[in-house]
Design an enzyme around this catalytic site. Sequence first.
Site, PDB file in Angstrom:
ATOM      1  CB  CYS A 164      -0.942   0.001   1.201  1.00  0.00           C
ATOM      2  SG  CYS A 164      -1.960  -1.475   1.276  1.00  0.00           S
ATOM      3  CG  HIS A 296      -2.202   4.297   5.377  1.00  0.00           C
ATOM      4  ND1 HIS A 296      -2.056   4.146   4.005  1.00  0.00           N
ATOM      5  CD2 HIS A 296      -2.347   3.037   5.876  1.00  0.00           C
ATOM      6  CE1 HIS A 296      -2.110   2.859   3.698  1.00  0.00           C
ATOM      7  NE2 HIS A 296      -2.287   2.164   4.808  1.00  0.00           N
ATOM      8  CD  GLU A 307      -2.243   7.676   9.365  1.00  0.00           C
ATOM      9  OE1 GLU A 307      -1.789   8.487   8.541  1.00  0.00           O
ATOM     10  OE2 GLU A 307      -3.156   6.859   9.081  1.00  0.00           O
ATOM     11  CE  LYS A 328      -5.689   4.110   2.117  1.00  0.00           C
ATOM     12  NZ  LYS A 328      -4.782   5.257   2.396  1.00  0.00           N
ATOM     13  CG  HIS A 333      -6.552   0.774   1.182  1.00  0.00           C
ATOM     14  ND1 HIS A 333      -5.560   1.215   0.336  1.00  0.00           N
ATOM     15  CD2 HIS A 333      -5.906   0.277   2.282  1.00  0.00           C
ATOM     16  CE1 HIS A 333      -4.379   0.995   0.877  1.00  0.00           C
ATOM     17  NE2 HIS A 333      -4.560   0.424   2.057  1.00  0.00           N
ATOM     18  CG  PHE A 392      -0.406  -5.690   4.914  1.00  0.00           C
ATOM     19  CD1 PHE A 392      -0.809  -5.060   6.075  1.00  0.00           C
ATOM     20  CD2 PHE A 392      -1.329  -6.473   4.236  1.00  0.00           C
ATOM     21  CE1 PHE A 392      -2.096  -5.196   6.556  1.00  0.00           C
ATOM     22  CE2 PHE A 392      -2.632  -6.620   4.701  1.00  0.00           C
ATOM     23  CZ  PHE A 392      -3.007  -5.978   5.873  1.00  0.00           C
TER      24      PHE A 392
END
Length: 405
Positions: A164, A296, A307, A328, A333, A392
């Site tokens: 991502c 994010h 975050e 998002k 996403h 990830f």
Amino acid sequence: MSERRVVITGVGVISSLGQNALQFWDRLSQGISAIGPIGSVDCSRLRFRNGAEVKGFNPADHFDEDQSRVLDRFAQFGIVAAREAVKSAGLEWSPRLCARTGVITGSALGGQGTEDESFAELYLRGAPRLHPLSIPRIMANALASHISMQYSITGPVYTVATACSSANHAIGQAFWLIRQGMIDAALAGGSEAPFSFGNLKAWEAMRVIAPDTCRPFSKSRQGMILGEGGAILVLESREMAISRGAVILGEISGFGMSSDAYHLTQPKPEGAAQAMRAALADAGLPPEKIGYINAHGTGTAANDACEAAAIAMTFGSHTDRLAVSSTKSMHGHALGAAGALEAVATILSLRNSLLPPTANFIDRDPLCDLDVVPNVPREASCEYAMSNSFAFGGLNATLVFRKWC
């Protein structure tokens, strides 16, 4: 050679919010969420039904039959976005510019739709052979290579695959290449088309997809919502842009990246904070200069709290004066393309002095003690903004943008 300033002179977007940058910004700036029932895949055997799809996209509107045969949907998105970006930048290609331009793209999955269909042909239907163009359609660098061929770009051309964070890594590396004088311009961004049955079943197994919608930073958030699309930015040296009379949309001031070195799927605040601090240092800015963060903000329990903690670690007492929103909540996403969509959102936010909201917000989470611009866009003039992408594998990438006045 002294470091050069790098500006953005063109953007192109295709997403669930619209099939060009104007539609994307118009709906984003109104807080309209494009999340809804997935129509391209039979979801009857899935635990979730919703996604953020690009609706009404017809490849025949953009490609002839021969081109369509060799292009997976993810590459189609990226090429359409690249064409818009180049047109809006008003670039005129010369042999020298082609040699001094790079193409750096990001994608987490590459040609996922083609791969899924190929496996179905081979294992389910027992096909004796696959389509001869399967590999060119599947390879993640297909987009970068096709853009290079379309514009005869012979500078550095490659693809970044860091889940991502892919698009942010791609844009950041393009920024550094121009700043250091290796090239004069770049087309950078990302694209993704994750809506295939096999891929959706894989995401289902992770238990991170929300059953309804994406509610970043809400206490009752239940997970992320997958999106698709692509976005490409035209970057060039400030000197080149000014000399050719280009309209400058914004400036990239800094880029930072880090690795959590901790866990494949569980984020660590210290790693995200390190990337943000690195981006500030690269830009030569104190934390107090940042007015807005495009987070994010996936809507998962672990990511949002992590975050928020990382932002507090990075900004200290300034955290209370920051606006932080997750777009998002509107475009989903888009995995390897997420950073590119969010980079465009951040640039246009600075340019229009309007902060896009965190849509679908319903209840405050004490673990996410931020001003998340809930549900309603906000007029605000910021000089600097930050855009985060955390992936990830614990791979973090942060961009810092400056308003062009």
